[in-house]
Design a protein around this motif. Structure first.
Motif, PDB file in Angstrom:
ATOM      1  N   LEU A 370       0.828  -1.204   0.000  1.00  0.00           N
ATOM      2  CA  LEU A 370       0.000   0.000   0.000  1.00  0.00           C
ATOM      3  C   LEU A 370       0.866   1.259   0.000  1.00  0.00           C
ATOM      4  O   LEU A 370       0.571   2.230  -0.702  1.00  0.00           O
ATOM      5  CB  LEU A 370      -0.916  -0.005   1.220  1.00  0.00           C
ATOM      6  N   ARG A 371       1.945   1.226   0.768  1.00  0.00           N
ATOM      7  CA  ARG A 371       2.861   2.373   0.826  1.00  0.00           C
ATOM      8  C   ARG A 371       3.459   2.667  -0.556  1.00  0.00           C
ATOM      9  O   ARG A 371       3.516   3.830  -0.995  1.00  0.00           O
ATOM     10  CB  ARG A 371       3.972   2.075   1.832  1.00  0.00           C
ATOM     11  N   ALA A 372       3.886   1.611  -1.242  1.00  0.00           N
ATOM     12  CA  ALA A 372       4.468   1.794  -2.567  1.00  0.00           C
ATOM     13  C   ALA A 372       3.435   2.310  -3.561  1.00  0.00           C
ATOM     14  O   ALA A 372       3.739   3.176  -4.393  1.00  0.00           O
ATOM     15  CB  ALA A 372       5.066   0.472  -3.052  1.00  0.00           C
ATOM     16  N   GLN A 373       2.209   1.783  -3.469  1.00  0.00           N
ATOM     17  CA  GLN A 373       1.169   2.210  -4.394  1.00  0.00           C
ATOM     18  C   GLN A 373       0.798   3.677  -4.191  1.00  0.00           C
ATOM     19  O   GLN A 373       0.605   4.429  -5.161  1.00  0.00           O
ATOM     20  CB  GLN A 373      -0.072   1.337  -4.237  1.00  0.00           C
ATOM     21  N   LEU A 374       0.685   4.102  -2.955  1.00  0.00           N
ATOM     22  CA  LEU A 374       0.359   5.503  -2.678  1.00  0.00           C
ATOM     23  C   LEU A 374       1.464   6.436  -3.186  1.00  0.00           C
ATOM     24  O   LEU A 374       1.185   7.504  -3.743  1.00  0.00           O
ATOM     25  CB  LEU A 374       0.137   5.701  -1.177  1.00  0.00           C
ATOM     26  N   ALA A 402       8.724   9.775 -16.097  1.00  0.00           N
ATOM     27  CA  ALA A 402       9.659   9.913 -14.981  1.00  0.00           C
ATOM     28  C   ALA A 402       9.041   9.430 -13.681  1.00  0.00           C
ATOM     29  O   ALA A 402       9.702   8.799 -12.840  1.00  0.00           O
ATOM     30  CB  ALA A 402      10.087  11.380 -14.847  1.00  0.00           C
ATOM     31  N   ALA A 403       7.756   9.693 -13.509  1.00  0.00           N
ATOM     32  CA  ALA A 403       7.071   9.286 -12.281  1.00  0.00           C
ATOM     33  C   ALA A 403       6.997   7.766 -12.154  1.00  0.00           C
ATOM     34  O   ALA A 403       7.189   7.214 -11.064  1.00  0.00           O
ATOM     35  CB  ALA A 403       5.662   9.881 -12.256  1.00  0.00           C
ATOM     36  N   THR A 404       6.717   7.075 -13.249  1.00  0.00           N
ATOM     37  CA  THR A 404       6.633   5.614 -13.183  1.00  0.00           C
ATOM     38  C   THR A 404       7.989   4.997 -12.888  1.00  0.00           C
ATOM     39  O   THR A 404       8.074   3.963 -12.209  1.00  0.00           O
ATOM     40  CB  THR A 404       6.073   5.032 -14.491  1.00  0.00           C
ATOM     41  N   ALA A 405       9.055   5.620 -13.379  1.00  0.00           N
ATOM     42  CA  ALA A 405      10.394   5.122 -13.063  1.00  0.00           C
ATOM     43  C   ALA A 405      10.673   5.250 -11.568  1.00  0.00           C
ATOM     44  O   ALA A 405      11.202   4.325 -10.933  1.00  0.00           O
ATOM     45  CB  ALA A 405      11.445   5.883 -13.873  1.00  0.00           C
ATOM     46  N   ALA A 406      10.304   6.403 -10.997  1.00  0.00           N
ATOM     47  CA  ALA A 406      10.494   6.596  -9.561  1.00  0.00           C
ATOM     48  C   ALA A 406       9.620   5.635  -8.759  1.00  0.00           C
ATOM     49  O   ALA A 406      10.071   5.048  -7.755  1.00  0.00           O
ATOM     50  CB  ALA A 406      10.168   8.041  -9.185  1.00  0.00           C
ATOM     51  N   GLY A 407       8.382   5.463  -9.187  1.00  0.00           N
ATOM     52  CA  GLY A 407       7.493   4.543  -8.494  1.00  0.00           C
ATOM     53  C   GLY A 407       7.993   3.115  -8.549  1.00  0.00           C
ATOM     54  O   GLY A 407       7.920   2.373  -7.563  1.00  0.00           O
ATOM     55  N   SER A 408       8.527   2.710  -9.699  1.00  0.00           N
ATOM     56  CA  SER A 408       9.071   1.362  -9.838  1.00  0.00           C
ATOM     57  C   SER A 408      10.243   1.142  -8.888  1.00  0.00           C
ATOM     58  O   SER A 408      10.376   0.071  -8.283  1.00  0.00           O
ATOM     59  CB  SER A 408       9.518   1.130 -11.285  1.00  0.00           C
ATOM     60  N   ALA A 409      11.090   2.154  -8.744  1.00  0.00           N
ATOM     61  CA  ALA A 409      12.228   2.038  -7.819  1.00  0.00           C
ATOM     62  C   ALA A 409      11.738   1.805  -6.390  1.00  0.00           C
ATOM     63  O   ALA A 409      12.311   0.989  -5.649  1.00  0.00           O
ATOM     64  CB  ALA A 409      13.082   3.293  -7.898  1.00  0.00           C
ATOM     65  N   VAL A 410      10.671   2.495  -5.997  1.00  0.00           N
ATOM     66  CA  VAL A 410      10.138   2.321  -4.637  1.00  0.00           C
ATOM     67  C   VAL A 410       9.551   0.924  -4.466  1.00  0.00           C
ATOM     68  O   VAL A 410       9.716   0.289  -3.414  1.00  0.00           O
ATOM     69  CB  VAL A 410       9.081   3.410  -4.345  1.00  0.00           C
ATOM     70  N   TRP A 411       8.863   0.418  -5.482  1.00  0.00           N
ATOM     71  CA  TRP A 411       8.336  -0.951  -5.407  1.00  0.00           C
ATOM     72  C   TRP A 411       9.464  -1.942  -5.121  1.00  0.00           C
ATOM     73  O   TRP A 411       9.331  -2.831  -4.274  1.00  0.00           O
ATOM     74  CB  TRP A 411       7.641  -1.323  -6.718  1.00  0.00           C
ATOM     75  N   TRP A 412      10.577  -1.783  -5.821  1.00  0.00           N
ATOM     76  CA  TRP A 412      11.682  -2.729  -5.644  1.00  0.00           C
ATOM     77  C   TRP A 412      12.374  -2.551  -4.299  1.00  0.00           C
ATOM     78  O   TRP A 412      12.828  -3.527  -3.682  1.00  0.00           O
ATOM     79  CB  TRP A 412      12.683  -2.581  -6.791  1.00  0.00           C
ATOM     80  N   LEU A 413      12.468  -1.326  -3.814  1.00  0.00           N
ATOM     81  CA  LEU A 413      13.035  -1.106  -2.479  1.00  0.00           C
ATOM     82  C   LEU A 413      12.161  -1.754  -1.411  1.00  0.00           C
ATOM     83  O   LEU A 413      12.663  -2.362  -0.451  1.00  0.00           O
ATOM     84  CB  LEU A 413      13.181   0.394  -2.216  1.00  0.00           C
TER      85      LEU A 413
END
Length: 433
Positions: A370-374, A402-413
């Protein structure tokens, strides 16, 4: 130890073959159903784009993204809990749950539809009329989608596929009539009326009558799952709606139509990914149970494969001649074609993130998911609207990339942190939502 005979070896391997066939069957029907569903959506999008032009198509797209938000809410509250808790249960248990779940979907459609109808009548104009028509057809749209999930919960993916085929067949005459009228309202009504035909057919397929009177009870019983899924689904679809509304205000309604046109060009690839998503979480959970140390590699292959496929599809779109593009999208092609590169990069980034998302679901890391999705949704809105302010429609597309790249990085973290927690406490409960 006595060696196994050939007959004994065949008997031992038979269950494994049966499991593989079952997995392949679920995957096949999931892909087939998603292909049929997405094909209906593509036909509507392409036909409306060619018939109405970029501005009117933008108005239609505003109604479309609103439907997406309501659909996410309906799934989160009604059908996602059904799939989680009533898949593979007895026929009696499934029938009771399906009746209450589809009743809840129908109730959500009626309640939100009434709001859209009143808001549309108050707003007036082309946009208001489109929203008023959306309010009329929302119950049928949501009920048709609810039958799909109910059938998959029952292990009857073929029925979901047939139901979507019925919708597609009903769309043909409905679109022809709408084209003769030539208005956004006509297309919205035609789209929803054909879905209502498939929803009615779902009653015959299932032999189940939706119980709207028990909708409140269903929502109360499933609130521990439903509200979490509501937030997750709502943040994803809501981000798209906020971007569309904001883009319409900042740049103009035509910009919304251009973005939707670019999404349609990537549609067949997105349909494939959505079909695969029906089984990826379950497969990730199996990897976790059998070989936990391979989960990260599995998720990386899953996400990386989707990202590479998106890039290849985008590269193919760049080779499409203008004449062919105009044949498909009409006047929308010229504005949509300018967004192919950033839109492709955005889809590739999102595809990479879905690999990590599957891993988080398999690990049962609901808070991290949920944190990553938000975070990803917040980046999507910020990038899409910030880019629009700076450089219009094209800037919005690059901002989303650019936003999806940042979001993807958070998903993997988040997946890395959740995997470490699992290794420290390997006996924690693993769920497969």
């Amino acid at each position: 130890m006595t060696p196994m005979t050939t007959e004994e070896e065949e008997k031992a391997t038979a269950p494994a073959r049966s499991v593989r066939r079952a997995v392949v069957g679920r995957l096949s029907w999931g892909l087939a159903d998603q292909a049929a569903s997405s094909m209906s959506n593509f036909v509507v999008g392409f036909y409306v784009a060619r018939s109405l032009g970029v501005t009117a198509f933008g108005v239609f797209s505003l109604a479309w993204v609103t439907y997406g938000v309501v659909l996410g809410a309906s799934r989160g509250l009604a059908t996602d809990p059904l799939v989680v808790r009533f898949s593979g249960v007895s026929q009696t248990a499934w029938r009771g749950a399906a009746a209450r779940s589809t009743g809840a979907s129908l109730a959500v459609g009626a309640a939100v539809g009434a709001v859209c109808l009143l808001a549309g009548l108050a707003l007036g104009g082309g946009v208001g009329t489109a929203f008023a028509c959306l309010g009329v057809v929302l119950p049928g749209l949501l009920l048709q989608d609810a039958w799909r999930f109910a059938f998959f919960a029952a292990g009857a993916g073929r029925k979901a596929f047939v139901n979507d085929l019925v919708w597609g067949v009903a769309l043909v005459p409905a679109m022809v009539v709408a084209a003769r009228v030539g208005s956004v309202a006509a297309f919205v009504l035609a789209w929803g009326a054909s879905a209502a035909v498939a929803a009615a057919y779902g009653l015959l397929q299932s032999g189940v009558r939706p119980r709207t009177a028990e909708a409140r009870g269903w929502l109360r019983e499933q609130r521990d799952l439903g509200y979490r899924y509501l937030v997750e689904n709502g943040s994803l679809s809501g981000a798209g709606q906020l971007r569309s509304y904001g883009l319409g205000v900042i740049v103009g309604v035509g910009a919304v139509g251009a973005v939707r046109g670019a999404e349609l060009l990537l549609g067949p690839f997105l349909a494939l990914l959505m079909g695969l998503s029906l089984v990826t979480v379950a497969e990730a959970a199996r990897v976790l149970r059998r070989a936990p140390h391979r989960l990260g590699r599995f998720c990386l292959l899953l996400g990386g494969g989707q990202a590479v496929a998106a890039l290849l599809w985008g590269a193919a779109l760049l080779l499409v001649p203008d004449r062919l593009g105009e044949l498909v999208l009409g006047d929308v092609w010229h504005s949509a074609s300018e967004l192919i590169v950033p839109a492709t990069l955005g889809v590739a980034g999102a595809g990479l993130g879905t690999g990590a998302a599957a891993g988080l679901r398999a690990l049962g890391a609901a808070r991290r998911s949920l944190r990553a999705q938000l975070f990803a949704s917040a980046c999507y809105v910020t990038g899409g609207l910030g880019g629009a302010v700076v450089a219009g429609t094209v800037g919005s597309a690059w901002g989303v990339a650019a936003a999806t790249a940042a979001g993807s990085a958070v998903w993997w973290l988040q997946l890395r942190s959740a995997s470490r927690e699992h290794h420290r406490n390997p006996n924690h409960e693993v769920r497969t939502p």
